[in-house]
Design an enzyme around this catalytic site. Structure first.
Site, PDB file in Angstrom:
ATOM      1  N   CYS A  14      13.363  11.017   7.680  1.00 36.78           N
ATOM      2  CA  CYS A  14      13.131  10.614   9.067  1.00 36.78           C
ATOM      3  C   CYS A  14      14.423  10.617   9.875  1.00 36.78           C
ATOM      4  O   CYS A  14      14.414  10.882  11.077  1.00 36.78           O
ATOM      5  CB  CYS A  14      12.487   9.233   9.115  1.00 36.78           C
ATOM      6  SG  CYS A  14      13.458   7.918   8.340  1.00 36.78           S
ATOM      7  N   LYS A  16       0.867  -1.168   0.000  1.00 32.34           N
ATOM      8  CA  LYS A  16       0.000   0.000   0.000  1.00 32.34           C
ATOM      9  C   LYS A  16       0.912   1.229   0.000  1.00 32.34           C
ATOM     10  O   LYS A  16       1.449   1.621   1.032  1.00 32.34           O
ATOM     11  CB  LYS A  16      -0.925  -0.017   1.228  1.00 32.34           C
ATOM     12  CG  LYS A  16      -2.083   0.987   1.141  1.00 32.34           C
ATOM     13  CD  LYS A  16      -1.608   2.368   1.520  1.00 32.34           C
ATOM     14  CE  LYS A  16      -2.712   3.396   1.450  1.00 32.34           C
ATOM     15  NZ  LYS A  16      -2.166   4.778   1.547  1.00 32.34           N
ATOM     16  N   GLU A  28       8.996   1.420  11.520  1.00 38.47           N
ATOM     17  CA  GLU A  28      10.066   2.422  11.449  1.00 38.47           C
ATOM     18  C   GLU A  28       9.378   3.770  11.450  1.00 38.47           C
ATOM     19  O   GLU A  28       8.714   4.140  10.486  1.00 38.47           O
ATOM     20  CB  GLU A  28      10.911   2.211  10.197  1.00 38.47           C
ATOM     21  CG  GLU A  28      12.257   2.924  10.255  1.00 38.47           C
ATOM     22  CD  GLU A  28      12.212   4.308   9.619  1.00 38.47           C
ATOM     23  OE1 GLU A  28      12.068   5.287  10.374  1.00 38.47           O
ATOM     24  OE2 GLU A  28      12.317   4.396   8.394  1.00 38.47           O
ATOM     25  N   GLU A  87       8.575  16.036  15.775  1.00 41.37           N
ATOM     26  CA  GLU A  87       9.097  15.937  14.411  1.00 41.37           C
ATOM     27  C   GLU A  87       8.348  16.894  13.484  1.00 41.37           C
ATOM     28  O   GLU A  87       7.125  16.841  13.375  1.00 41.37           O
ATOM     29  CB  GLU A  87       8.958  14.503  13.902  1.00 41.37           C
ATOM     30  CG  GLU A  87       9.566  14.281  12.536  1.00 41.37           C
ATOM     31  CD  GLU A  87       9.492  12.834  12.091  1.00 41.37           C
ATOM     32  OE1 GLU A  87      10.498  12.309  11.593  1.00 41.37           O
ATOM     33  OE2 GLU A  87       8.419  12.225  12.252  1.00 41.37           O
TER      34      GLU A  87
END
Length: 487
Positions: free
Chosen positions: A289, A181, A256, A384
């Site tokens: 990231c 996906k 992750e 973040e």
């Protein structure tokens, strides 16, 4: 070319799902928009739970034959997929740049070659999986890696094909089947990969691609009782929803997630190197990231570091990612641009000072930003941003440096710049991070474990660690007697 085909940067792309070796349409679609100029690239099949279920069913049906295929034959097909990627490297590069706004030069030179390498590496590594037999009171122990079954892989938009194949390649090499996906903001190269895999001889149903919104098809994929593994790269809130969805069936997860990584610069460091590494954190418009977004500098060199940083960052070229001279391209989506701007505005209102940047360049891009005078417990330091926004704080000694570095809920990576080898050993031993770079950044080997600590993730990928996740490990213990030997 069919009536369904889109033409993206001169490349034909089928916007339908790929299920059981066939193209499948949906009743609804969503519009894929290029972040470069806001132009609609086309209408993409908008998956429903029905298509999600069909993809899992196709993966389940294909699993027994693929699992029984010898490792060497699976590896041969994965190498053929890598050949196909290399043959279409330029097409993949320009389509992905058009779709997600990352630099074309990076896609050509690094990202797409890494896609091919992902397949070659895990194909070859699968042939080396072995554990020496060992004895227990005369009995023989034999360890094996058995394919687990259908895997659902959910991937992000910032490096779509590279991060997808980082999961697809070991899953397939292990003998599993896959339902991918891709992120709805950058779905196009996943569709091209389905074509490449089919041309390489991958059997129907072994790789399936379902497009759409996670809020509409995510639960149908992650809660399905026939799914044996789920791997996700993305945000912490989404990971929580996936974990809750997978919990009733105890489906193993690999997650992750986000990061708020530090870059520690000590007074004995090569300051030019430190500045180069710090400015590198603006790569991919800060949509990485692993980016070390919290710069921590020993106070005795902070002023000089900042001066050099401002000069270096000021030379960055922001613009069209298709141009060779461009260093920073657009933000993926207006919603993400608003999010970045909101973080910076709130930080400035709380007392932060923008040394550089702190504003939108236009309706598609954000200026590289460095914020100082930020509190350790502030939102801008703790959360973040996923954009070209860095903070700078100072420290007096090693203890304070480590305390500041570790004082978030994340633990994905850390970067350390120092000229003292003993200090490097001391500090890296105290940092909480899945990866620590010393006097370098973003040097990665697929043989190494990769993943995050704390809220940055669950599990590790790379080398045998990937196969440990995508397989059911089995230990077979055989007695030395009980055989009907006739020889």
């Amino acid at each position: 070319m069919t009536e369904h085909t889109l033409t993206v940067a001169g490349v034909a792309v089928d916007p339908r799902h790929w299920i059981g070796g066939e193209r499948v349409a949906s009743a609804g679609t969503f519009t894929d928009v290029s972040p470069i100029d806001g132009r609609a690239l086309g209408e993409i099949a908008r998956g429903t739970p029905a298509e999600a279920a069909a993809a899992v069913a196709a993966a389940k049906a294909a699993f027994p034959a693929w699992a029984a295929t010898p490792r060497a034959e699976r590896a041969r097909i994965l190498h053929a997929i890598a050949d196909g990627v290399e043959k279409r490297l330029e097409e993949l590069a320009i389509v992905e740049t058009t779709d997600n706004g990352a630099l074309l030069r990076s896609h050509r030179r690094g990202v797409m070659p890494r896609v091919a390498h992902n397949f070659r590496f895990f194909a070859d590594w699968s042939l080396t999986l072995d554990h020496e037999d060992f004895e227990t009171r005369g009995h023989t122990n034999h360890v094996s890696w058995d394919p687990a079954g259908p895997c659902v892989l959910i991937t992000p938009w910032n490096a779509p094909l590279m991060l997808a194949t980082w999961k697809i390649a070991p899953a397939l090499a292990a003998g599993n089947t896959v339902v991918l996906k891709p992120a709805e903001w950058s779905p196009l190269t996943a569709s091209l990969l389905a074509d490449i895999a089919a041309e390489a001889g991958l059997p129907a149903g072994v790789l399936n691609v379902v497009q759409g919104y996670g809020s509409e098809i995510g639960d149908a994929l992650t809660s399905h009782p026939d799914v044996r593994r789920i791997s996700f790269t993305g945000s912490v809130p989404t990971a929580r929803r996936i974990a809750a969805s997978a919990a009733p069936h105890l489906t193993p997860l690999s997650l992750e997630l986000g990061g708020k990584s530090p870059l520690l610069v000590f007074a004995d460091a090569d300051l030019d190197l430190a500045v180069d590494l710090a400015v590198e954190q603006y790569d991919n418009a800060g949509q990485v990231c692993l980016a070390a977004t919290r710069i921590l500098v020993e106070e005795t060199v902070a002023e000089e570091f900042t001066r050099r940083f401002v000069a270096k960052a000021g030379a960055l070229v922001q613009g069209d990612p298709r141009e060779e001279a461009t260093d920073i391209g657009p933000t993926i989506h207006p919603r993400q641009l608003d999010r970045i701007d909101g973080f910076v505005r709130r930080a400035v209102e709380a007392g932060a000072r923008a040394v550089i940047g702190g504003h939108r360049v236009d309706e598609r891009s954000y200026a590289p930003t460095l914020l100082t005078e930020v509190a350790q417990d502030s939102e801008i330091v703790q959360e973040e941003v996923f954009g070209p926004v860095l903070t700078l704080q100072t420290f007096a000694d090693e203890d304070e440096a480590v305390r500041l570095a570790d004082d978030t809920r994340f633990g994905l990576a850390a970067t350390l710049v120092t000229g003292d080898r003993e200090r490097a050993d001391r500090v890296t031993g105290r940092l909480t991070a899945g990866t620590v770079w010393v006097n370098c950044f973003f040097v990665r080997d697929l043989k190494a474990p990769f993943g995050g600590s704390r809220h940055s993730g669950v599990g590790r990928e790379g080398g045998t660690w990937s196969f440990d996740f995508y397989c059911d490990l089995k230990n077979t213990v055989t007695a030395p007697k009980g055989w009907n030997d006739h020889g």
